[in-house]
Scaffold this active site. Structure first.
Site, PDB file in Angstrom:
ATOM      1  N   PHE A 299       0.786  15.347  30.921  1.00  0.00           N
ATOM      2  CA  PHE A 299      -0.102  14.271  30.462  1.00  0.00           C
ATOM      3  C   PHE A 299       0.336  12.894  30.959  1.00  0.00           C
ATOM      4  O   PHE A 299       0.095  11.886  30.314  1.00  0.00           O
ATOM      5  CB  PHE A 299      -0.225  14.243  28.923  1.00  0.00           C
ATOM      6  CG  PHE A 299      -0.420  15.598  28.296  1.00  0.00           C
ATOM      7  CD1 PHE A 299      -1.008  16.646  28.997  1.00  0.00           C
ATOM      8  CD2 PHE A 299      -0.026  15.840  26.989  1.00  0.00           C
ATOM      9  CE1 PHE A 299      -1.202  17.892  28.407  1.00  0.00           C
ATOM     10  CE2 PHE A 299      -0.208  17.080  26.394  1.00  0.00           C
ATOM     11  CZ  PHE A 299      -0.785  18.109  27.106  1.00  0.00           C
ATOM     12  N   HIS A 300       1.013  12.861  32.110  1.00  0.00           N
ATOM     13  CA  HIS A 300       1.419  11.584  32.702  1.00  0.00           C
ATOM     14  C   HIS A 300       0.496  11.304  33.882  1.00  0.00           C
ATOM     15  O   HIS A 300       0.590  11.971  34.903  1.00  0.00           O
ATOM     16  CB  HIS A 300       2.871  11.645  33.179  1.00  0.00           C
ATOM     17  CG  HIS A 300       3.835  12.024  32.098  1.00  0.00           C
ATOM     18  ND1 HIS A 300       5.039  12.629  32.342  1.00  0.00           N
ATOM     19  CD2 HIS A 300       3.761  11.880  30.751  1.00  0.00           C
ATOM     20  CE1 HIS A 300       5.671  12.838  31.187  1.00  0.00           C
ATOM     21  NE2 HIS A 300       4.920  12.398  30.222  1.00  0.00           N
ATOM     22  N   ILE A 301      -0.398  10.331  33.727  1.00  0.00           N
ATOM     23  CA  ILE A 301      -1.419  10.080  34.740  1.00  0.00           C
ATOM     24  C   ILE A 301      -0.937   8.990  35.696  1.00  0.00           C
ATOM     25  O   ILE A 301      -0.583   7.898  35.266  1.00  0.00           O
ATOM     26  CB  ILE A 301      -2.731   9.605  34.098  1.00  0.00           C
ATOM     27  CG1 ILE A 301      -3.106  10.496  32.928  1.00  0.00           C
ATOM     28  CG2 ILE A 301      -3.833   9.546  35.148  1.00  0.00           C
ATOM     29  CD1 ILE A 301      -3.441  11.890  33.284  1.00  0.00           C
TER      30      ILE A 301
END
Lengths: 530, 461, 259
Positions: A466-468
């Site tokens: 979930f690291h964009i």
């Protein structure tokens, strides 16, 4: 009176937008913050957590707003990709942003992470160096309140204290949990280098926050505010004079003469449209929502790179039962990790890797199977205790590269309650990422052997962290990047995009601290100009 | 050390100043520093955001206006020109060298009992151990009639007892030494003894409990309404750290612990404890005891027919508010943490006082003492709750963990406390008219009332 | 636009999105809330606990009834079976049940242990799970002396560095708990893994015993090239669109868990 509604309008009230807002408001500039979501006090998130059935759903305690859907709302994100991988990501649309439910890892990138192309021949280089950003890392660590030790080699390459720092962390690390002591004891012997995970949790009273007492609930809500969250900076920005407007969904940036952005249009939950003008605009709406707004507005995209180069730390998770009690779940949800593979020569061939020890109270992960197996009464309770004690989970943070075909776009086929589009994501794992699998399996095999593991989940299923990153990519060349080194769009002098989406490389660490450092730096630029 | 330099300089230039060689003895200066700590001079005379130790300028809001602490450094703008006798007169009689009267925010009625040896040491310290500052604090102007300081003369006649209290040099840790500290330097009775109609301390209710702004200074006598169930160690620990199993120091007591008690020698804290357990019990102003009415677990989880609303909070009961915001540290049952890291609310003094001020102030501002870096603090909830929510929460905490008989807290009470509206009463509100009408006595009562009213700090944004 | 209007509009929208069928009429069960109700007696027998709150037992009953209209009759059957069986040990009682009664018992037991009924998701809001209890969720009881019920730590900062209750810690270096360069740091590089453990990590066995048996029978872990080839092939298998919320399947690895 000014011809503008504000000196600067910031779209997004997460930690990044709030940091820009705080900088500008403290300098006496007039600031409006537009936030799609609502406000929610910390205790209400805790109560929602308490009273929801889905305790492992990090979005569940936060508002479910039909006009500002978050990433877990059914249909909002339509993903296309590889057959063996589901693209899932988790973010919130709420005042304070997604750090309301993060785990607060606060890493700096390594110097080589800024020059991946020139060092390893893959990916891209940043237009700035580690040294350029270092002073802002210091400011970010102070603002967030990071606990960590400067006396560690975070690269795992026997470099002594590394990366170089001009200032120590504002707080020392918390105590090391017993489970991490056991990991350290056994894995160091094997040749693995364990590092403290710097975190935005107070290890002693800091800035009105209590020290962490190990509620083990960083995700989805720290009940005591020991952990930093973006609403804390937002409150300071509002106290400094920033005008926060919630339930205001920006959907269009209007361009005027000379390419300047002249207005932002936003929609309220009742469907009514409004607009505001400003000298400068800052899009700080998360790595997926920011490119969506730019694409919907058809701005900043002369390079055709907006929404492209989507990166995550797509990796693997291994959960197992050790042959001795470790008792994860005492302390916060993360404390330590293995850093050997963060910056090795093999980065030329495959992803760099960081192995992170999860430290969750595992009862929810183990009890359902035991009940289903038919255990009852004392036998069930004994089995829960035995397995909870021996449970361990290790995940990889795997580096991905900026690939233009991995992208996010507005999805006109799905609309929310006010008629705005959903998101369409195309994301595939390339050979660079997949080629880390043999290395990861070898390391996991060593971990498994050290603890006589019985496999619960083998590390062969890809999942996002979930690291964009990458979606509003930063670079010197306007032909292949969206923003310049100051987070200013190449196409519009008065439009800044500040999000982890500007990061041209993903490295192996949680990107938020880097995003905050960039935000404070952009805030300084804005204050100088206004 | 920071303070040694002026000592050496002044030792060399002794004859130039008002000090004798004896007064410049470094040991005496050091002893004076300890006296200044015990007397908590810094609380009012050092501005934390200001121009140095004891340079004055710290503003304290009062219903009549802001009162600023004086500069008491050895500078012409401070007390650098004062002789010992002038200093002694100010400390014991509330009169400065230009014959102006001090407002009784300065607790000279307590300092009047100081031993001469302590007074001399303090004088030496303030003249030699403190960096001079030329800071000129803002002028304190409370407006007529309170600007007419001479009215204090009459009050002093009634309530200023100039007798020196024995025990200054009694055995370390002894009750006699404790009595001296309690009655003079620590000026405990300034807040903890109730005031009579003329705002003088009621001598027969010594330490029986008083009020300071929104805060209640509880009964600290050795009886059932006081701290009769505290051991000597409990008392000493409270003074040293601001917390023990019975409660946490908030408001002015928190400041006193932070700046004064925690820096005193342990033997003096033991002495205070030894004395306090011998103070005759006074009834009243203590926590209310009796049956409690805590919620059961089904009560604090959502109602059977209810669907949790993820945003709206208007229908939440006090018990559920407590569960959401407080139970993490204080336990769903109000029993605190198993290792004592967080205080129990059952048996907690602030929870069970008839006046909800201390409880509400603590909810709004938290408990922010961080004397022990490993100890926790309580974050402020002022920004997190509406007045109505605080009222519901405080009402539940009082009846659930204090005593069933305690009255509910109203939203208006919370608003008043949050906004610093003190119940000043008719006399104070009408002081100007009364004075013009010739009721001078009313004015002097009221101005004496400042002693208790002004020590109120606003920490709420 | 008036604030009142906003509020109304938002409320309506919220309800339209998340309104879930409410519980069946309370009156049906309300009068039976007590320790002697069928659900309370069944809960006590199945869990071996006599102190369960009757109000929460009623919640279990109402939620399960809302899920399955036949639950009341299933409960009646279950309580007959439980009360006619011999003994009171939950394991013995449960083992004696028919398949139908065992399914009813499982639903009740899951509600009490996990604190919810229905299914939940970690990555979608589209789930039907309903909250039963958190403070009474029984799965936390066996570990309550060692780990917290998340969000409700009962201790102060840094308690976690101590050896957990009931654990005999192996000998460790004096500086094992020291973070940073003053703590333990490796002096070698990680070794090549043992083939049996590598075989396990590739998903072919869940225990080392099984892995060694396989290798003894001629199996071998994949080479790096084979791992990469397999991975690339899996990516291509039948690429298509999915929607966020689809739960990752891990049935392949979970099978070995129920040995």
């Amino acid at each position: 009176m000014s011809d503008y509604d504000a000196d600067v309008i910031i779209i997004g009230s997460g930690t990044i937008g709030s940091h820009v807002a705080l900088q500008c408001a403290q300098a006496g500039k007039s600031v409006i913050i537009l936030e799609a979501g609502t406000k929610l006090p910390r205790w209400k998130a805790v109560q929602n957590f308490h009273e929801d059935a889905a305790k492992r759903n990090w979005n569940a305690p936060y508002p479910r707003l039909p006009w500002a859907p978050h990433s877990y709302m059914e249909g909002y994100i339509e993903a296309t990709g590889d057959a063996d991988f589901d693209y899932v990501t988790s973010y919130l649309r709420v005042a304070g942003g997604t750090t309301r439910h993060w785990a607060a890892a606060c890493w700096r990138l390594l110097p080589n992470d800024f020059k991946l192309k020139s060092t390893y021949g893959v990916g891209r280089d940043w237009p700035i160096s580690y040294d350029d950003l270092e002073p802002w890392y210091v400011k970010a660590e102070r603002s967030v309140g990071v606990s960590g030790t400067a006396q560690d080699d975070q690269s795992g390459q026997n470099r002594g204290a590394y990366p170089p720092r001009s200032q120590d962390y504002p707080m020392p690390p918390e105590a090391m949990p017993y489970s991490v002591q056991r990991m350290t004891s056994k894995l160091t012997d094997m040749g693995y280098s364990i590092a403290h995970e710097p975190c935005g949790r107070a290890s002693r009273p800091y800035d009105g926050r209590p020290a962490c007492i190990g509620n083990n609930n960083c995700e989805p809500a720290c009940p005591i505010g020991a952990m930093y969250s973006g609403d804390m900076t937002l409150e300071k920005a509002v106290a400094a004079g920033a005008d926060l407007r919630t339930e205001s969904v920006a959907f269009k940036l209007e361009t005027g003469e000379g390419g300047a952005i002249t207005a932002v249009h936003f929609r309220k939950p009742d469907g009514s449209d409004h607009q505001l003008t400003a000298r400068r605009f800052v899009v700080a709406s998360h790595g997926l929502e920011s490119p969506k707004l730019l694409l919907m507005s058809d701005v900043a995209n002369s390079s055709d790179q907006v929404g492209r180069n989507l990166m995550d730390h797509t990796g693997l998770t291994f959960s197992f039962l050790a042959d001795e009690p470790l008792w994860t779940g005492r302390g916060s949800v993360q404390h330590g990790c293995i850093v050997n593979r963060r910056d090795e020569p093999s980065r030329a061939q495959h992803s760099a890797i960081r192995y992170s020890f999860r430290n969750l109270v595992p009862n929810l992960d183990i009890a359902p199977d035991l009940i289903e197996q038919g255990l009852r009464g004392e036998a069930l309770d004994d089995a829960i205790r035995d397995r909870a004690g021996r449970y361990m989970q290790i995940s990889t943070m795997s580096e991905t590269l900026a690939i233009p075909t991995n992208r996010v776009q507005p999805n006109p086929d799905w609309t929310d309650s006010i008629g705005l589009p959903g998101l369409k994501v195309t994301y595939r794992l390339d050979r660079y990422v997949r080629a880390m699998l043999p290395q990861a399996q070898r390391d996991f095999a060593n971990f498994a052997q050290a603890f006589g593991a019985e496999v619960l989940t083998a590390p062969n299923q890809w999942r996002n962290q979930f690291h964009i990153m990458g979606t509003c990519i930063m670079g010197d060349d306007p032909a292949d990047s969206v923003v310049d080194k100051d987070c200013r769009t190449h196409d519009h002098d008065n439009l800044f995009v500040v999000t982890t989406g500007v990061m041209p490389t993903s490295a192996t660490v949680n990107p938020t601290l880097t995003g905050i450092a960039l935000a404070i730096r952009a805030g300084d630029t804005l204050v100088k100009e206004l | 050390m920071k303070h040694m330099r002026p000592i050496l300089v002044l030792l060399a230039a002794l004859c130039a100043g008002p000090l004798s060689a004896q007064q410049a003895d470094p040991a005496l200066v050091a002893a004076g520093k300890a006296v200044a700590v015990a007397g908590d001079c810094a609380a009012c005379h050092t501005n934390p955001e200001g121009k140095g130790d004891f340079a004055g300028g710290y503003g304290v809001d009062s219903p009549l206006g802001t009162i600023y602490g004086a500069n008491i450094t050895p500078s012409p703008q401070g007390i650098g020109d004062w002789s010992f006798d002038q200093f002694d007169t100010a400390m014991r009689k509330g009169r400065a060298p230009d014959l102006h009267f001090l407002y009784p925010a300065m607790p000279y009625t307590a300092y009047a009992g100081m031993a001469e040896s302590d007074m001399k040491a303090l004088y030496s310290y303030l003249q030699l151990g403190v960096d001079p500052s030329d800071n000129v604090p803002p002028h304190t102007d409370l407006g007529f009639p309170f600007s007419f300081r001479a009215i204090m003369a009459g009050w002093n006649l009634l309530f200023l007892n100039g007798d020196v209290v024995a025990g200054a040099n009694a055995e370390a840790g002894s009750a006699a030494r404790g009595e001296y500290l309690v009655k003079t330097l620590a000026h405990c009775s300034t807040c903890h003894t109730p005031r009579n109609a003329l705002m003088g301390e009621e001598s027969d209710s010594f330490l029986g409990g008083g009020a300071v702004g929104e805060w209640i200074a509880p009964n600290i006598t050795a009886g059932p309404d006081g701290i009769g169930d505290w051991s000597r160690d409990d008392i000493a620990r409270f003074l040293a750290t601001g917390r023990n199993a019975h409660g946490v120091a908030g408001g002015e007591m928190g400041t006193a612990v932070e700046r004064s008690f925690s820096k005193m020698p342990r033997s003096d804290l033991d002495a205070i404890a030894a004395y306090l357990v011998s103070v005759p019990a006074v009834a009243g102003n203590g926590p209310v005891r009796g049956a409690r009415d805590p919620a059961s677990i089904p009560d604090i989880e959502p109602p059977l027919s209810g669907l949790n609303d993820y945003i709206d909070t208007t229908d939440m009961s006090g018990a559920r508010l407590y569960q959401a915001a407080c139970a993490t540290c204080h336990g769903w049952d109000g029993m605190g943490s198993v290792d004592g890291a967080h205080p129990a609310l059952v048996g907690n003094t602030a929870v069970a006082l008839d006046d909800p001020g201390n409880l509400v102030m603590t909810i709004l501002n938290g408990a922010q003492l961080t004397l022990d870096p490993d100890a926790s603090l309580m974050p402020a909830f002022g920004d997190q709750f509406t007045d109505a929510e605080v009222a519901k929460l405080a009402s539940y905490v009082r009846t659930g963990f204090g005593a069933k008989a305690l009255a509910p807290v109203t939203q208006a009470q919370v608003w008043n406390i949050r906004n610093g509206v003190v119940q000043t009463g008719w006399l104070l509100a009408n002081a100007k008219a009364l004075t013009i009408a010739g009721l001078g006595l009313g004015a002097l009562i009221l101005i004496a009332g400042l002693a208790v009213l002004i020590r109120r700090r606003r920490r709420i944004r | 636009m008036s604030p009142a209007h906003t509020r109304l509009s938002r409320r309506q929208l919220l309800v339209s999105l998340i309104a879930i069928p409410l519980f069946s009429p309370r009156s049906v069960f309300a009068q039976t809330a007590g320790t002697d109700s069928d659900i309370a007696r069944a809960s006590a027998l199945l869990t071996g606990r006599s102190t369960l709150a009757p109000e929460t037992a009623m919640r279990v009953q109402e939620l399960l009834s809302a899920q399955d209209a036949a639950f009341p009759s299933h409960l009646a059957s279950l309580i007959r079976a439980l009360e006619t069986a011999s003994g009171t040990d939950p394991q013995t009682l449960s083992d004696s049940l028919s398949d139908t009664d065992a399914a009813t018992a499982l639903a009740i037991l899951e509600a009490w242990y996990l604190g919810y009924v229905g299914s939940v998701s970690t990555s979608s809001m589209d789930y039907d799970g309903k909250f039963v209890t958190y403070l009474q969720a029984l799965m936390f009881e066996p570990t309550g002396d060692v780990t917290p019920r998340p969000a409700y730590s009962k201790r102060g900062a840094n308690y976690w560095s101590a050896v957990p209750e009931g654990v005999a810690a192996p000998a460790m270096a004096d500086n094992v708990a020291t973070w940073g360069l003053a703590g333990l740091k490796p002096t070698t590089s990680p070794p090549d893994p043992d083939p049996a453990w590598l075989y396990m990590m590739q998903g072919y066995a869940t225990t080392i015993t099984a892995a060694r048996a396989a290798l003894a029978g001629g199996a071998a872990p994949l080479t790096s090239d084979e791992v990469n080839a397999k991975s690339l092939a899996a990516a291509q298998a039948s690429a298509g669109a999915q929607t966020t919320g689809a739960q990752t399947s891990d049935s392949e690895t979970r099978e070995g868990d129920s040995k």
